[in-house]
Design an enzyme around this catalytic site. Structure first.
Site, PDB file in Angstrom:
ATOM      1  N   CYS A   1     -35.146  -9.589   3.396  1.00 11.39           N
ATOM      2  CA  CYS A   1     -36.583  -9.303   3.308  1.00 11.39           C
ATOM      3  C   CYS A   1     -36.887  -8.290   2.218  1.00 11.39           C
ATOM      4  CB  CYS A   1     -37.134  -8.821   4.648  1.00 11.39           C
ATOM      5  SG  CYS A   1     -36.424  -7.260   5.179  1.00 11.39           S
TER       6      CYS A   1
ATOM      7  N   ASP B   1     -36.619  -5.088   2.445  1.00 10.08           N
ATOM      8  CA  ASP B   1     -37.125  -3.819   2.981  1.00 10.08           C
ATOM      9  C   ASP B   1     -36.073  -2.720   2.902  1.00 10.08           C
ATOM     10  OD1 ASP B   1     -39.491  -5.011   3.438  1.00 10.08           O
ATOM     11  OD2 ASP B   1     -39.162  -5.376   5.565  1.00 10.08           O
TER      12      ASP B   1
ATOM     13  N   CYS C   1     -34.526  -6.155  11.823  1.00  3.86           N
ATOM     14  CA  CYS C   1     -35.269  -4.955  11.404  1.00  3.86           C
ATOM     15  C   CYS C   1     -34.700  -3.722  12.098  1.00  3.86           C
ATOM     16  CB  CYS C   1     -36.745  -5.102  11.725  1.00  3.86           C
ATOM     17  SG  CYS C   1     -37.414  -6.715  11.249  1.00  3.86           S
TER      18      CYS C   1
END
Ligand code: FES
Length: 124
Positions: free
Chosen positions: A35, A37, A104
């Site tokens: 992603c 991130d 995450c």
């Protein structure tokens, strides 16, 4: 059923321990290749105890909620205990995360481990 638990929403809306620590004893930064991130973790360590912890993230809501919860779970704890914190434990403390959002919470776990490793390297 709502996609996100109330605890996730609470930590997302009111994240704990956001920010940075000047002269931190350990700093860790990790990223998720999929992603893109990024998560950065700062630790202040007294003796063997994490006396303060803060995080900055360029991440999604689940990453924010996970880091907020993870920092709460390791604050005031010995390093040995913080090293054992798993993303699974963080997700459980949040009353679950959707399966496609579990990665995450891995960011939070990895950032803490990386910051502790950085602390040990600085001490050498
Ligand atoms: Fe990247 Fe959540 S989607 S950390």
């Amino acid at each position: 059923m709502a996609l996100y638990s109330e605890k996730v929403m609470d930590h997302f809306r009111h994240p704990r321990n956001v920010g940075s620590i000047e002269n931190a004893d350990g700093v860790g930064e990790v990223g998720n290749a999929k992603c893109g991130d990024i998560m950065k973790m700062y630790l202040k360590i007294d003796g063997d105890i994490i006396s303060d912890v803060k995080f900055e993230t360029f991440g999604c809501g689940s990453a924010i909620a996970s880091s907020s919860m993870a920092t709460e779970m390791i604050k005031g704890k010995p390093l040995s205990e913080a090293l054992q914190l798993t993303n699974k434990a963080v997700a459980e403390a949040l009353d679950g995360l959707p399966v496609h959002k579990l990665h995450c919470s891995v960011l939070a776990e990895e950032a803490i481990k990386s910051a502790i490793q950085n602390y040990y390297e600085n001490k050498k």
